[in-house]
Write an enzyme that holds these catalytic residues in place. Sequence first.
Site, short mmCIF file in Angstrom:
data_model
loop_
_atom_site.label_atom_id
_atom_site.label_comp_id
_atom_site.label_asym_id
_atom_site.label_seq_id
_atom_site.Cartn_x
_atom_site.Cartn_y
_atom_site.Cartn_z
N HIS A 29 15.32 -2.38 -3.19
CA HIS A 29 15.88 -1.56 -2.12
C HIS A 29 14.77 -1.16 -1.14
CE1 HIS A 29 18.02 1.63 -0.02
NE2 HIS A 29 17.07 2.46 -0.36
N ASP A 43 8.93 -15.57 29.14
CA ASP A 43 8.94 -15.73 27.69
C ASP A 43 7.64 -15.11 27.19
OD1 ASP A 43 9.38 -16.63 24.96
OD2 ASP A 43 10.59 -18.24 25.81
N TRP A 76 8.22 -0.43 -4.67
CA TRP A 76 7.82 -1.15 -3.45
C TRP A 76 6.34 -1.06 -3.21
CZ3 TRP A 76 5.72 -0.49 1.43
CH2 TRP A 76 5.45 0.84 1.84
N SER A 118 4.23 -13.68 8.99
CA SER A 118 5.20 -13.56 10.09
C SER A 118 4.82 -12.43 11.03
CB SER A 118 6.58 -13.32 9.49
OG SER A 118 7.45 -12.82 10.45
N SER A 119 4.53 -11.26 10.45
CA SER A 119 4.24 -10.10 11.30
C SER A 119 2.92 -10.25 12.04
CB SER A 119 4.19 -8.84 10.45
OG SER A 119 5.43 -8.61 9.84
N HIS A 124 0.07 3.43 5.15
CA HIS A 124 0.37 4.50 6.08
C HIS A 124 0.57 3.99 7.51
CE1 HIS A 124 1.59 8.35 7.05
NE2 HIS A 124 1.07 8.05 8.23
N GLU A 135 1.73 1.36 8.22
CA GLU A 135 3.03 0.69 8.14
C GLU A 135 4.17 1.64 8.49
OE1 GLU A 135 4.33 -2.11 7.90
OE2 GLU A 135 6.30 -1.89 6.97
N TYR A 162 4.11 4.03 10.51
CA TYR A 162 4.14 4.20 11.97
C TYR A 162 4.64 2.94 12.64
CZ TYR A 162 2.18 8.60 10.99
OH TYR A 162 2.02 9.86 10.49
N SER A 190 13.31 6.60 23.77
CA SER A 190 12.74 6.95 25.07
C SER A 190 13.32 6.13 26.20
CB SER A 190 11.21 6.78 25.05
OG SER A 190 10.63 7.74 24.19
N HIS A 204 -3.12 10.70 1.85
CA HIS A 204 -2.15 11.75 1.57
C HIS A 204 -1.04 11.25 0.66
CE1 HIS A 204 0.27 10.74 5.50
NE2 HIS A 204 0.82 10.14 4.49
N HIS A 205 -1.02 9.95 0.40
CA HIS A 205 -0.10 9.42 -0.61
C HIS A 205 -0.72 9.55 -1.99
CE1 HIS A 205 2.42 7.50 2.50
NE2 HIS A 205 1.28 7.34 3.14
N THR A 261 3.26 13.85 17.27
CA THR A 261 4.64 13.50 16.91
C THR A 261 5.60 14.59 17.37
OG1 THR A 261 3.57 12.63 14.93
CG2 THR A 261 5.95 12.49 15.04
N LYS A 291 6.47 14.62 21.03
CA LYS A 291 7.51 13.69 21.47
C LYS A 291 8.89 14.34 21.38
CE LYS A 291 6.36 9.03 20.79
NZ LYS A 291 5.69 8.95 22.03
N ARG A 314 10.94 11.23 -9.29
CA ARG A 314 11.54 10.08 -8.62
C ARG A 314 11.46 8.84 -9.51
NH1 ARG A 314 7.49 7.99 -3.84
NH2 ARG A 314 9.06 6.35 -3.73
#
Lengths: 646, 409
Positions: free
Chosen positions: A79, A108, A143, A173-174, A257, A259, A261, A272, A306-307, A332, A335, A454
């Site tokens: 998931h 293009d 994950w 790919s990315s 981290h 990621e 963002y 926006s 922080h993780h 953040t 915004k 969890r």
Amino acid sequence: MATTVAAPALAGTRHKYESGIWSWLSTTDHKKIGQLYLYTALAWFIVGGIEALIIRTQLYGPNGRLVSADLYNQLFTMHGTTMIFMVVMPLSAAFFNYLIPLQIGARDVAFPRLNAFSYWVFLAGSIFMNVSWLFHAAPDSGWFAYAPLNTRTYNPGLNMDFWVIGLQILGVSSLAAGFNFITTIINMRAPGMHFMRMPIFTWSAFVTQFLIVLSFPMITVAVTFLLFDRFFGTNFYEIPAGADPLLWQHLFWLFGHPEVYILILPAFGLVSEVMPTFSRKPLFGYPVMVYSLILIAFLGFGVWAHHMFAVGMGPIADSIFGITTMLIAIPTGVKIFNWLGTMWGGSLRFTSSMLFAIGLVCLFTIGGISGVMHASVPSDMQQTDSYFVVAHFHYVMFGGSMMGLFAGIYYYFPKITGRFLDEKLGKWHFWLTFIGMNLTFFPMHFAGLHGMPRRIWSYDANQGWNVDNHISTIGAFILALGTLFFVINMIRSRRNGTVSGGDPWGAPTIEWSTPSPPPHYNYARIPTITSRYPMWDVKAPRLTETVPHTKEGERKMGVSVAGKETGEITTPSDIHLNAEGAHPSADEPVIVMPTPTIKPLIATIAFVIPFIGLIWHKHAAIMVGGGLFFLIAMVAWLLTPVEPEH
Amino acid sequence: MTGHHRARRFVWTALIPALAFGLAACSHDPNSTFGAHSEVGRAQESLTHLLLILGGIVFVVVEGLLIYVLIKYRARPGGPEPKQTHGNTTLEVTWTLIPAVILAIIAVPSVRTIFETQAPAPASALQVEVIGHQWWWEFRYPEFGVTTANELYLPTGRKVNLQLTSNDVVHSFWVPQLVGKRDVIHKDAKMANHLWFTPESSFVWNGFCAEYCGTSHSNMKFRVFTVPPAQFETYIAHQKTGPAFTPPAPDTSKQAVAQAAAAPQPQPQPQLASAAAEANTGTWPHDELPAWTVPETPLPAGLTISAQEGDPARGAQLYKTGACIGCHTVQGVSPGIIGPNLTHAGSRTTIAAGMYPNDAKHLALWIKDAPAMKPGSLMPPMGKGLPHTMGAFDDQQIADIAAYILSLK
């Protein structure tokens, strides 16, 4: 100076494969590739959603026995992996692909075939990862797959082999797309489009690509170490050989981290775009919105640990990362206020798209508040690894990313297909999603603060978690019902939706100057940009009269654009000498587009074959053969010109 | 639908979940992180309170502004184009500075508490070694030479310093009602994490593994018993002694063997029925356990045992000659260190790391087929004929072994 609106269809090169399956398999058109990403990602959204519903049903009441512990662990792993890598990222990629060239006035991307390759590799990686289900061996270490649980010592089966290889493929790919879009945005903006005139979505995409290009190498390293451990006997993470489990955690979160963002900034960009259109006002504080994107990305590389607050890094490291995590809340939060400022004093139209954008503002605020709570390390010692953090990240991922992406889908569906999504079904989708999402995830804050860890397969009665879990599961099914409305809407509207025309919303940016859907070449004449809101300049000048975009400004920036008087500007790549060796007149422009080719797809297949050989008992012949095939495919690709002879 | 109706509907949509949440919050919360019962827990909790208050204020202000904007500025048919503001430097500076101030208000006490709670423990603290295994907890008291499993006894009013190491993968030690968690990572004691706190009241607390560690991560629970210092002394003194049941030396005369084979005679099991008996062991009386510390895990389908009354003497023999000794320690009887120490397992309240009550039936089923009782369990089945079994015990023999283990108070 007004922009030129796209003329009706001109004589572009007509390709053999304009329609049919082959046109999709061989496409190098960013608009088709964007649609491929969109529909594939939405299909994986259904898959990841079903995984979630099974999880929620298992957790409905105490001591659930719908699935075994083993299957449950595979479900929650897949998931998370699915939603992050196969839903939110490719949905963002759909918009990068579709919008960036249109928004910057290009025809293009810089590398159209590499663009197609990125999509096919994404498809291959996502299928590879999910083939594991057929072997009853889906990845099962979560994950983020902490070591040493991810090593062969503690997880000898195929499960993590699929994960490690699948992720490696998806990463390619990315990365490829990242380089592609950075080059495109830097080099291919229409004349007059200074960076500070770029549409804000393109800015968010631009910053995201840097995040990708700088963070994905770290997960590549982490996963390569694991791949070598699992297949070739190295000991990067093997505890019996003396490895330190924290190596994986640091490498992973150095990627992980940024990621998150990567996952949120494109959604921010879409909001926006949507909000000014439906507020009939320009985006409030555009420069700060740009700077905050950059600041978030920059600070995002400084908060990874922080993780790991419960890991015992010591008070100095804990304090530093706690503070940097709090700091990132500032750009953040700004915004959120700027979006409120955009709507303030506006004339708000509550279309489905706008509702989802408002939904992001509402729900991301909640996720941001719980995020700041996590930043206080001593408090986080209770919150982390409990359902409190599950609540937090679902608020920012679903309430943030998904809401923003839905806003973008409702907004741009008319541009992509030429038809509106049904507004009534859209409202049902929105309200069921909003209510369902809150019912599912808000109680998780309580469950977590009431001690529920969890990633647990089931929980005992009398623990005080029953009511929270009941409500969560009911909410999940309401959410699913909302998604059903969305799927029906997408299917029906493609054929029967109301025809939309080029600019159905009265939007300010130049992609809305094209027909819906745009022609293959996007713009008959590349426009000259003189402001941030070119369409409003033409159609609703009152809306932009206070936004700085004067000729003075142009002069200051040293922009000189030839042929200003006639308003017909072509960049050198668009000028093709005709047979007499003279410039063609304005009446007969020749637009040369990249040739469609099957080579990226072939290269993808060739790319994946060695990995199949690797997981298939390290079959040397398949690995080497596949590698050679890939080499040949790449050579063939690189030796083929992008465009036909002209 | 007009904007007014839309806004009202929005508010009601918010109220219904709010009521539901209120309901959820009111349910009994025995594992709550609120009302933490140690000085460290309370320091962490006071920060949580601060965060909830500030977070609540931000929530009300931002969402309130949002609702206001949605109602006030909805498009009115025939209305004029809105006034075009696109920026306001004063406003932007203000709403950047105010969050910065709020964050400073959070950061200062947070950093202070970090340094206070992570300072090295004083030498006078009670040292306890916590070793995480897949999927159970080992506890050692080095200054007393005591090793036990899944139940951690601590004296109230004295700082305890936990040394946290792992035998295998990453786990996390979490007793929500006592103190925030700490991960259990390294094997080497030199790299161990430490967690200290002072238990303040005498009670039973649920503990959980809070870092996903494989198949039975959810089943890796433990209990903490914070008891008055005198009771703790009794407990430790008892734990230092050898097993409570030593079987009589077997009568190996032919007659005795034939008699035993013909008519098995189970001896009555020593029961901890009286508080007085329990007082000798210092363990928490089983009939005084709060409901939420008594597991209700359902039994796996299809696993049954035909015998439940067992003979501890026979069970002791079977234990001593069976595969059990390879994994378990019973002081003076067996040296295995792969599985939990069983010297005083009979007085524990649960088995299988908090999964099942410690009684004859559950213990017998566990011994018969541990992997069925606990998915992924590294303890193999012991029952005759089961796949991958390491023993060939029939149901009566298993009941005997269970009776023996239960006698080890």
